[in-house]
Design a protein around this motif. Structure first.
Motif, PDB file in Angstrom:
ATOM      1  N   GLU A   4       0.809  -1.212   0.000  1.00  0.00           N
ATOM      2  CA  GLU A   4       0.000   0.000   0.000  1.00  0.00           C
ATOM      3  C   GLU A   4       0.845   1.264   0.000  1.00  0.00           C
ATOM      4  O   GLU A   4       0.467   2.260  -0.619  1.00  0.00           O
ATOM      5  CB  GLU A   4      -0.933  -0.006   1.209  1.00  0.00           C
ATOM      6  N   LYS A   5       2.004   1.243   0.660  1.00  0.00           N
ATOM      7  CA  LYS A   5       2.841   2.451   0.729  1.00  0.00           C
ATOM      8  C   LYS A   5       3.349   2.887  -0.641  1.00  0.00           C
ATOM      9  O   LYS A   5       3.790   4.011  -0.809  1.00  0.00           O
ATOM     10  CB  LYS A   5       3.992   2.263   1.721  1.00  0.00           C
ATOM     11  N   GLN A  52      14.634   1.896  -5.734  1.00  0.00           N
ATOM     12  CA  GLN A  52      13.996   1.255  -6.881  1.00  0.00           C
ATOM     13  C   GLN A  52      12.509   1.071  -6.638  1.00  0.00           C
ATOM     14  O   GLN A  52      11.694   1.311  -7.533  1.00  0.00           O
ATOM     15  CB  GLN A  52      14.651  -0.100  -7.164  1.00  0.00           C
ATOM     16  N   LYS A  53      12.144   0.667  -5.444  1.00  0.00           N
ATOM     17  CA  LYS A  53      10.729   0.495  -5.118  1.00  0.00           C
ATOM     18  C   LYS A  53       9.986   1.818  -5.231  1.00  0.00           C
ATOM     19  O   LYS A  53       8.890   1.881  -5.800  1.00  0.00           O
ATOM     20  CB  LYS A  53      10.574  -0.098  -3.718  1.00  0.00           C
ATOM     21  N   GLU A  54      10.568   2.885  -4.707  1.00  0.00           N
ATOM     22  CA  GLU A  54       9.938   4.204  -4.763  1.00  0.00           C
ATOM     23  C   GLU A  54       9.818   4.714  -6.198  1.00  0.00           C
ATOM     24  O   GLU A  54       8.858   5.399  -6.542  1.00  0.00           O
ATOM     25  CB  GLU A  54      10.717   5.191  -3.906  1.00  0.00           C
ATOM     26  N   LYS A  55      10.781   4.374  -7.022  1.00  0.00           N
ATOM     27  CA  LYS A  55      10.782   4.844  -8.415  1.00  0.00           C
ATOM     28  C   LYS A  55       9.794   4.065  -9.282  1.00  0.00           C
ATOM     29  O   LYS A  55       9.066   4.655 -10.077  1.00  0.00           O
ATOM     30  CB  LYS A  55      12.190   4.718  -9.000  1.00  0.00           C
ATOM     31  N   TYR A  56       9.765   2.742  -9.154  1.00  0.00           N
ATOM     32  CA  TYR A  56       9.004   1.917 -10.094  1.00  0.00           C
ATOM     33  C   TYR A  56       7.632   1.451  -9.611  1.00  0.00           C
ATOM     34  O   TYR A  56       6.691   1.377 -10.392  1.00  0.00           O
ATOM     35  CB  TYR A  56       9.834   0.686 -10.495  1.00  0.00           C
ATOM     36  N   LEU A  57       7.497   1.092  -8.358  1.00  0.00           N
ATOM     37  CA  LEU A  57       6.256   0.470  -7.903  1.00  0.00           C
ATOM     38  C   LEU A  57       5.009   1.357  -8.015  1.00  0.00           C
ATOM     39  O   LEU A  57       3.952   0.851  -8.402  1.00  0.00           O
ATOM     40  CB  LEU A  57       6.415  -0.078  -6.486  1.00  0.00           C
ATOM     41  N   PRO A  58       5.075   2.656  -7.720  1.00  0.00           N
ATOM     42  CA  PRO A  58       3.851   3.459  -7.858  1.00  0.00           C
ATOM     43  C   PRO A  58       3.278   3.452  -9.278  1.00  0.00           C
ATOM     44  O   PRO A  58       2.065   3.321  -9.463  1.00  0.00           O
ATOM     45  CB  PRO A  58       4.297   4.861  -7.435  1.00  0.00           C
ATOM     46  N   ALA A  61       1.833   0.092 -10.001  1.00  0.00           N
ATOM     47  CA  ALA A  61       0.577  -0.112  -9.276  1.00  0.00           C
ATOM     48  C   ALA A  61      -0.612   0.502 -10.007  1.00  0.00           C
ATOM     49  O   ALA A  61      -1.702  -0.056 -10.013  1.00  0.00           O
ATOM     50  CB  ALA A  61       0.680   0.468  -7.863  1.00  0.00           C
ATOM     51  N   THR A  62      -0.398   1.650 -10.636  1.00  0.00           N
ATOM     52  CA  THR A  62      -1.501   2.326 -11.333  1.00  0.00           C
ATOM     53  C   THR A  62      -1.722   1.786 -12.736  1.00  0.00           C
ATOM     54  O   THR A  62      -2.741   2.077 -13.349  1.00  0.00           O
ATOM     55  CB  THR A  62      -1.242   3.841 -11.447  1.00  0.00           C
TER      56      THR A  62
END
Length: 108
Positions: A4-5, A52-58, A61-62
């Motif tokens: 979720e974050k 990497q998580k902050e750059k790619y996951l959002p 997710a959308t």
């Protein structure tokens, strides 16, 4: 399964399996979902750095971005642990140089 974050639903494996079961009536949607979630971005979730998580996951997710995993190679088949292809950052830091061979890629 994206936390979720990072803009995901944070589904457990059981909840994700239930979603897959619901969309299984349409094989195209199911394959897209499974490839994106289970193969494409799972490596980032499991082994990615925080950056990497902050750059790619959002964006994953959308649905703004779609994840992929180029697996099959002549000497490794579908054994991810034996992949030989490597990507190295160019000297100017602006591009990656790919060195290796893939048997088949399908971009949709």
């Amino acid at each position: 399964q994206i936390p979720e974050k990072y803009g995901g639903l944070g589904l457990s494996n059981s909840a994700y399996a239930r979603v897959a079961e619901l969309v299984s009536q349409d094989a195209g949607i199911l394959v897209t979902l499974m490839a994106h979630q289970s193969i494409g971005l799972k490596g980032i979730i499991i082994s990615g750095t925080d950056a990497q998580k902050e750059k790619y996951l959002p964006k994953l997710a959308t649905g703004e971005h779609v994840a992929a995993f180029c697996l099959t190679e002549p000497s490794s088949g579908s054994d991810a642990a034996s992949i030989q292809t490597r990507a190295t950052l160019s000297e100017d830091g602006k591009a990656f140089l790919l060195n290796g061979e893939k048997v088949a890629l399908c971009v949709t």
